[in-house]
Design a protein around this motif. Structure first.
Motif, PDB file in Angstrom:
ATOM      1  N   ILE A  42       0.826  -1.207   0.000  1.00 37.41           N
ATOM      2  CA  ILE A  42       0.000   0.000   0.000  1.00 37.41           C
ATOM      3  C   ILE A  42       0.858   1.254   0.000  1.00 37.41           C
ATOM      4  CG2 ILE A  42      -1.683   1.333   1.321  1.00 37.41           C
ATOM      5  CD1 ILE A  42      -2.851  -1.304   2.298  1.00 37.41           C
ATOM      6  N   VAL A  43       1.834   1.317   0.906  1.00 38.05           N
ATOM      7  CA  VAL A  43       2.637   2.537   1.001  1.00 38.05           C
ATOM      8  C   VAL A  43       3.542   2.680  -0.215  1.00 38.05           C
ATOM      9  CG1 VAL A  43       4.620   1.573   2.267  1.00 38.05           C
ATOM     10  CG2 VAL A  43       3.968   3.948   2.618  1.00 38.05           C
ATOM     11  N   GLY A  44       4.039   1.561  -0.771  1.00 33.07           N
ATOM     12  CA  GLY A  44       4.863   1.636  -1.968  1.00 33.07           C
ATOM     13  C   GLY A  44       4.088   2.112  -3.182  1.00 33.07           C
ATOM     14  N   CYS A  45       2.889   1.568  -3.379  1.00 35.38           N
ATOM     15  CA  CYS A  45       2.042   2.002  -4.502  1.00 35.38           C
ATOM     16  C   CYS A  45       1.634   3.463  -4.362  1.00 35.38           C
ATOM     17  CB  CYS A  45       0.813   1.112  -4.600  1.00 35.38           C
ATOM     18  SG  CYS A  45       1.163  -0.581  -5.141  1.00 35.38           S
ATOM     19  N   SER A  46       1.369   3.894  -3.131  1.00 32.87           N
ATOM     20  CA  SER A  46       1.038   5.306  -2.898  1.00 32.87           C
ATOM     21  C   SER A  46       2.202   6.193  -3.307  1.00 32.87           C
ATOM     22  CB  SER A  46       0.689   5.533  -1.427  1.00 32.87           C
ATOM     23  OG  SER A  46      -0.450   4.790  -1.047  1.00 32.87           O
ATOM     24  N   GLY A  47       3.418   5.762  -2.967  1.00 35.24           N
ATOM     25  CA  GLY A  47       4.592   6.543  -3.344  1.00 35.24           C
ATOM     26  C   GLY A  47       4.782   6.628  -4.845  1.00 35.24           C
ATOM     27  N   VAL A  48       4.573   5.527  -5.536  1.00 35.72           N
ATOM     28  CA  VAL A  48       4.710   5.529  -7.000  1.00 35.72           C
ATOM     29  C   VAL A  48       3.695   6.472  -7.634  1.00 35.72           C
ATOM     30  CG1 VAL A  48       4.441   4.124  -9.077  1.00 35.72           C
ATOM     31  CG2 VAL A  48       5.696   3.214  -7.112  1.00 35.72           C
ATOM     32  N   LEU A  49       2.465   6.449  -7.144  1.00 36.10           N
ATOM     33  CA  LEU A  49       1.435   7.340  -7.691  1.00 36.10           C
ATOM     34  C   LEU A  49       1.814   8.807  -7.487  1.00 36.10           C
ATOM     35  CD1 LEU A  49      -1.916   5.595  -6.683  1.00 36.10           C
ATOM     36  CD2 LEU A  49      -1.031   5.954  -8.983  1.00 36.10           C
ATOM     37  N   LEU A  50       2.339   9.132  -6.309  1.00 33.86           N
ATOM     38  CA  LEU A  50       2.724  10.517  -6.052  1.00 33.86           C
ATOM     39  C   LEU A  50       3.883  10.938  -6.942  1.00 33.86           C
ATOM     40  CD1 LEU A  50       2.453  10.742  -2.154  1.00 33.86           C
ATOM     41  CD2 LEU A  50       0.806  11.472  -3.876  1.00 33.86           C
ATOM     42  N   LEU A  51       4.825  10.035  -7.191  1.00 36.36           N
ATOM     43  CA  LEU A  51       5.938  10.367  -8.080  1.00 36.36           C
ATOM     44  C   LEU A  51       5.472  10.573  -9.515  1.00 36.36           C
ATOM     45  CD1 LEU A  51       8.789   7.986  -6.826  1.00 36.36           C
ATOM     46  CD2 LEU A  51       8.649  10.470  -6.567  1.00 36.36           C
ATOM     47  N   LEU A  52       4.463   9.830  -9.930  1.00 38.77           N
ATOM     48  CA  LEU A  52       3.971   9.934 -11.306  1.00 38.77           C
ATOM     49  C   LEU A  52       3.261  11.256 -11.568  1.00 38.77           C
ATOM     50  CD1 LEU A  52       2.619   6.322 -11.986  1.00 38.77           C
ATOM     51  CD2 LEU A  52       4.703   7.383 -12.886  1.00 38.77           C
ATOM     52  N   THR A  53       2.879  11.977 -10.508  1.00 37.13           N
ATOM     53  CA  THR A  53       2.190  13.249 -10.710  1.00 37.13           C
ATOM     54  C   THR A  53       3.064  14.270 -11.420  1.00 37.13           C
ATOM     55  OG1 THR A  53       2.878  13.992  -8.492  1.00 37.13           O
ATOM     56  CG2 THR A  53       0.731  12.927  -8.680  1.00 37.13           C
ATOM     57  N   GLN A  54       4.386  14.120 -11.321  1.00 35.12           N
ATOM     58  CA  GLN A  54       5.271  15.113 -11.939  1.00 35.12           C
ATOM     59  C   GLN A  54       5.304  15.017 -13.457  1.00 35.12           C
ATOM     60  OE1 GLN A  54       9.492  14.465 -11.092  1.00 35.12           O
ATOM     61  NE2 GLN A  54       8.982  12.412 -10.349  1.00 35.12           N
TER      62      GLN A  54
END
Length: 556
Positions: free
Chosen positions: A404-416
């Motif tokens: 969960i926390v890893g996927c959340s991090g990937v999604l936040l990085l993809l926002t850029q």
């Protein structure tokens, strides 16, 4: 008295009777204000559009745009990739010349600022000019609140152990409500910050003592639901209330009063919530404990004789105490296994706290309406806690949290990589990230409690919680970065989230495993484990060998 077998005293009451339902919902309802008090700074301390106050100039026009003649007096600067008029400096007018004639030299705002009223009538920022050289005071206000929570975490357990759960719970509720109202009387930012510190101290005391009281009164089945769906879900409900109130009340003083006054409705709960029978027994107040248990049995339609009740109480008071050696916080690092677990757990707690509160405070910096964004964040949080309850009952801890926390991090990085024109997609990804942080924030309480042995379990959770509070203090500044670059908070939180996911995979699995009782039974983190840790050791008793076999099944 040992607190390990917390079901011994209340098992005869059955499960989910009228008594348990009353306690469950009464305690859950009184925690609703915790959901909006800290996060109210999203609106109370938001920074409206503003510019230097200029003589004979017009104010900000509807929509936040400056008028033509005003732009002639303000330098242009780049903000979030756009060229906009400066908010902190102005051109010096030529002496004796017309208003629009400038020398080309700049100076700080000399006559204060003009603030847009399109979104807010007033905030503490516009009230006390917390902009430009004083703009650090906005996020620091929230940090002061969290520092109060840190101090409250240190004292809440001690005062409730000495004076009782119920009395401290209601005292903290009263302090929380009264000082929340006192905030509106503040005549300076410094006074507001001091009062907000006290509100933070009372808020965390209220939550911790409520959680302890519920855990000691409720049985095992109700306690699991209380710790996830109960307390957490009602806190999220308070978060949902916040943007609704803020949308209709745009003055920060009136908003705080409207959020605080309804707490007077909690007064009747004094007669519905009893003191903890376990705490009463620990103080030698057996008669009061018996009266509470008899009333609870009667409420559930259970007939119990005085002799049977006396036997139950005698068994409770005679529970073995285990290791009589006094333990300290140093025991959290006494052996390599528990030291590694403590270090990794503290890092995970800190990263999750920064992500959770950083996203919450970053709401005004996101594209779109801040009230809608805040409401969606709150709704995502409610869904996350229901998901957490299901996962805790059915799934491995470390794998669930790491994913969960890893996927959340990937999604936040993809926002850029998302174009600015697709801001709706950016907001959706941020909300999914908030969903993940909310779920993990709830799950790590249970996971950490299962990692630490009984003799230091409370201190282990307290240490992780204090580290979490320290990280939370800096979280408003993560959101503060979004005022300069909207993507930067997402990049920072996304990177840290992936690191937290990797750390979680190092921790030993606890799902379906026996809880460790002593420090020597703490399992090693996976990168330090050897086959010797997962095989039967000759000469060991059956309990320890069984735990080693269970470790082999769950951790390898």
């Amino acid at each position: 008295m040992d607190m390990r077998d917390s079901d011994e005293l209340t098992a005869f009451l059955g499960e989910w009777g009228p008594f348990q339902k009353t306690i469950f919902f009464s305690l859950s309802i009184l925690i609703i204000p915790n959901g909006y008090t800290s996060l109210s700074m999203v609106f109370v301390a938001d920074t409206p559009q503003h510019h230097c106050r200029l003589s004979n100039s017009t104010t900000i026009s509807p929509g936040g745009r400056f008028s033509f003649n005003l732009s002639l007096r303000l330098p242009v600067e780049e903000r979030n990739g756009e060229r906009v008029d400066s908010q902190c400096i102005q051109f010096k007018p030529r002496a004796g010349e017309r208003f629009n004639d400038t020398s080309g030299e700049t100076e700080p705002c000399t006559d204060g600022w003009v603030y847009s009223t399109d979104r807010y009538i007033s905030t503490i920022v516009s009230e006390w000019n917390l902009v430009c050289d004083d703009k650090w005071k906005g996020p620091f206000t929230a940090s002061v609140f969290f520092f109060g929570m840190l101090c409250g975490s240190l004292i809440s357990g001690q005062v409730s152990d000495r004076y009782g759960r119920k009395i401290i719970l209601f005292i903290s509720m009263a302090v929380h409500a009264v000082f929340s109202i006192f905030l509106v009387t503040a005549q300076s930012w410094e006074m507001f910050a001091v009062l907000y510190f006290i509100v933070g101290l009372a808020q965390v005391t209220r939550y911790i003592v409520m959680f302890i009281l519920g855990s000691e009164i409720l049985g095992k089945a109700e306690r699991i639901a209380f710790g996830t769906v109960g307390a957490c879900l009602f806190v999220a409900f308070g978060y949902v209330i916040l943007p609704i109130f803020a949308y209709f009340i745009r003055d920060w003083r009136v908003l705080l009063v409207a959020l605080s006054l309804p707490q007077i409705l909690y007064v009747p709960l004094w007669w519905l919530i009893p003191e903890s029978p376990r705490w009463l027994l620990s103080q030698g107040r057996d008669t009061e404990a018996k009266a509470i248990l008899q009333a609870a049995a009667q409420r559930n339609g259970i007939t119990i004789t005085a002799e049977i009740l006396e036997t139950i109480i005698d068994r409770e008071c005679m529970l073995p105490t285990g290791d009589i050696r006094t333990v300290t916080y140093l025991d959290l690092v006494r052996t390599s296994n528990i030291r590694n677990v403590t270090v990794v757990s503290v890092l995970v707690w800190m990263i999750v706290s920064v992500g959770y509160y950083g996203l919450s405070f970053n709401t005004p910096n996101m594209h779109g309406d801040p009230y809608v964004n805040c409401f969606i964040c709150a709704a995502a949080e409610m869904a996350a806690y229901v998901t957490t309850w299901i996962l805790l009952r059915t799934s491995p801890r470390r794998i669930s949290i790491a994913c969960i926390v890893g996927c959340s991090g990937v999604l936040l990085l993809l926002t850029q990589i998302i174009p600015p024109s697709h801001y709706v997609l950016t907001a959706i990804m941020a909300m999914v990230g908030k969903f993940g942080y909310s779920a993990v924030f709830s799950m790590i309480y249970v996971f950490s409690a299962e990692l630490y042995p009984t003799v230091v379990r409370s201190m282990g959770i307290a240490a992780c919680s204090m580290a979490s509070m320290i990280a939370t203090i800096i979280s408003p500044y993560v959101a503060y970065l979004g005022m300069h670059n909207k993507i930067l908070p997402f990049v920072l939180m996304g990177s840290l989230s992936i690191v937290a996911g990797i750390f979680c995979l190092l921790l030993p699995e606890t799902y379906g495993q026996p809880l460790p009782q002593t420090i020597d039974q703490v399992k090693p983190i996976l990168c330090c484990a050897t086959m010797r840790d997962y095989i039967i050791v000759p000469g060991k008793d059956n309990v320890e060998n069984e735990q080693r076999l269970d470790s082999q099944k769950g951790a390898v």
